[in-house]
Design an enzyme around this catalytic site. Structure first.
Site, PDB file in Angstrom:
ATOM      1  N   LYS A  13      18.477  -5.852  -5.386  1.00 53.06           N
ATOM      2  CA  LYS A  13      18.320  -6.834  -4.311  1.00 53.06           C
ATOM      3  C   LYS A  13      16.883  -6.893  -3.801  1.00 53.06           C
ATOM      4  CE  LYS A  13      21.272  -5.227  -1.355  1.00 53.06           C
ATOM      5  NZ  LYS A  13      21.857  -4.027  -1.937  1.00 53.06           N
ATOM      6  N   ARG A  88      27.274  -5.552   5.554  1.00 50.80           N
ATOM      7  CA  ARG A  88      27.763  -4.425   4.762  1.00 50.80           C
ATOM      8  C   ARG A  88      29.222  -4.114   5.028  1.00 50.80           C
ATOM      9  NH1 ARG A  88      22.485  -2.262   3.595  1.00 50.80           N
ATOM     10  NH2 ARG A  88      22.631  -0.558   2.138  1.00 50.80           N
ATOM     11  N   ARG A 127      14.470   5.641  -9.266  1.00 50.86           N
ATOM     12  CA  ARG A 127      13.759   5.284  -8.047  1.00 50.86           C
ATOM     13  C   ARG A 127      13.485   6.526  -7.194  1.00 50.86           C
ATOM     14  NH1 ARG A 127      16.718   1.016  -4.217  1.00 50.86           N
ATOM     15  NH2 ARG A 127      17.851   2.805  -3.441  1.00 50.86           N
ATOM     16  N   ARG A 144      26.789   6.308  -0.554  1.00 53.52           N
ATOM     17  CA  ARG A 144      26.451   4.886  -0.417  1.00 53.52           C
ATOM     18  C   ARG A 144      27.276   4.024  -1.377  1.00 53.52           C
ATOM     19  NH1 ARG A 144      20.651   6.040  -1.450  1.00 53.52           N
ATOM     20  NH2 ARG A 144      20.282   3.853  -1.823  1.00 53.52           N
TER      21      ARG A 144
HETATM   22  P1  ADP Z   1      20.347   0.484  -0.402  1.00 49.79           P
HETATM   23  O1  ADP Z   1      20.955  -0.878  -0.515  1.00 49.79           O
HETATM   24  O2  ADP Z   1      19.421   0.796  -1.524  1.00 49.79           O
HETATM   25  O3  ADP Z   1      21.347   1.585  -0.171  1.00 49.79           O
HETATM   26  P2  ADP Z   1      18.956  -0.281   2.104  1.00 49.79           P
HETATM   27  O4  ADP Z   1      17.488  -0.173   2.138  1.00 49.79           O
HETATM   28  O5  ADP Z   1      19.565  -1.647   2.140  1.00 49.79           O
HETATM   29  O6  ADP Z   1      19.443   0.579   0.886  1.00 49.79           O
HETATM   30  O7  ADP Z   1      19.584   0.532   3.358  1.00 49.79           O
HETATM   31  C1  ADP Z   1      19.314   1.899   3.562  1.00 49.79           C
HETATM   32  C2  ADP Z   1      20.197   2.466   4.695  1.00 49.79           C
HETATM   33  O8  ADP Z   1      19.944   1.740   5.927  1.00 49.79           O
HETATM   34  C3  ADP Z   1      21.709   2.333   4.502  1.00 49.79           C
HETATM   35  O9  ADP Z   1      22.245   3.354   3.675  1.00 49.79           O
HETATM   36  C4  ADP Z   1      22.202   2.408   5.951  1.00 49.79           C
HETATM   37  O10 ADP Z   1      22.173   3.728   6.446  1.00 49.79           O
HETATM   38  C5  ADP Z   1      21.152   1.614   6.697  1.00 49.79           C
HETATM   39  N1  ADP Z   1      21.521   0.182   6.767  1.00 49.79           N
HETATM   40  C6  ADP Z   1      20.857  -0.867   6.178  1.00 49.79           C
HETATM   41  N2  ADP Z   1      21.491  -2.027   6.413  1.00 49.79           N
HETATM   42  C7  ADP Z   1      22.588  -1.717   7.161  1.00 49.79           C
HETATM   43  C8  ADP Z   1      23.658  -2.466   7.707  1.00 49.79           C
HETATM   44  N3  ADP Z   1      23.751  -3.790   7.515  1.00 49.79           N
HETATM   45  N4  ADP Z   1      24.603  -1.816   8.439  1.00 49.79           N
HETATM   46  C9  ADP Z   1      24.529  -0.513   8.643  1.00 49.79           C
HETATM   47  N5  ADP Z   1      23.563   0.272   8.144  1.00 49.79           N
HETATM   48  C10 ADP Z   1      22.605  -0.310   7.406  1.00 49.79           C
END
Ligand code: ADP
Length: 192
Positions: A13, A88, A127, A144
């Site tokens: 993404k 999410r 990564r 995750r």
């Molecule tokens: P990835 O998709 O690679 O796991 P992101 O950079 O999108 O990582 O997000 C990293 C972390 O930030 C998530 O694991 C969560 O802890 C937090 N986070 C990001 N977006 C959200 C969201 N929409 N709701 C809750 N937590 C979030």
């Protein structure tokens, strides 16, 4: 063009959003990046989010919604945006839908990058070596992916039911995937 990118951690993404942002000339809004900036700046919000993120868990819906409302109120989103990392879970999808209705900017596209779990784990391991992110350790990655399957996969169904979902094969080179995305959204980006 208002577009939301859906896909598991490691689905690409962030990479694709960075390129799409140039292509569409709209800002890329990554909730992960917004949160990491809060952590780096040591704000109260960042202090609250830091450990939750490192464990691979979700930060509270209320914090995320406040952060997004704030971001959407900035003038650079007037012509659209690429949203990445949000929603999410179904509560977030619903809150976003209501927020966008309220500001008169409904979502045009929900684009899912489809990649199977084995490849995801491989990519995140790569990564982790290159970037050293706090949450790219094996235990956090497992969590995750589990949260993604349980909470985020239903979000895909939400957009499917709203007739907004387009699925793109996320396996291939960055260029190949990018070209597939451009093709998928082409009908809405053609001028004249
Ligand atoms: P990835 O998709 O690679 O796991 P992101 O950079 O999108 O990582 O997000 C990293 C972390 O930030 C998530 O694991 C969560 O802890 C937090 N986070 C990001 N977006 C959200 C969201 N929409 N709701 C809750 N937590 C979030």
């Amino acid at each position: 063009m208002r577009l939301v990118l859906l896909g598991a951690p490691g689905s690409g993404k962030g990479t694709q959003a960075a390129r799409l942002k140039e292509h569409l000339q709209v800002p890329h809004i990554s909730t992960g990046d917004l949160l990491r900036a809060e952590v780096a700046a040591g704000t109260p919000l960042g202090k609250e989010a830091k450990d939750i993120m490192a464990r691979g868990e979700l930060v509270s819906d209320a914090i995320l919604l406040g952060m997004l409302e704030d971001r959407f109120s900035r003038p650079d989103t007037a012509n659209g945006f690429i949203l990445d990392g949000y929603p999410r879970n179904l509560a977030q999808a619903d809150a976003l839908d209501k927020l966008l209705q309220r500001i008169g900017q409904p979502m045009d596209f929900a684009l899912q990058l489809d990649v199977d779990n084995e490849l995801l784990i491989e990519r995140i391991a790569g990564r982790a070596k290159a970037e050293g992110r706090d949450d790219d350790n094996p235990e956090s990655v497992r969590k995750r992916l589990k949260i993604y399957d349980e909470l985020t996969a239903p979000v895909i169904e939400f957009y499917r039911q709203h007739g907004q979902l387009t699925v793109v094969d996320g396996v291939g080179s960055m260029d190949e995937v990018f070209n597939r995305i451009v093709e998928a959204i082409a009908p809405a980006t053609e001028v004249g």
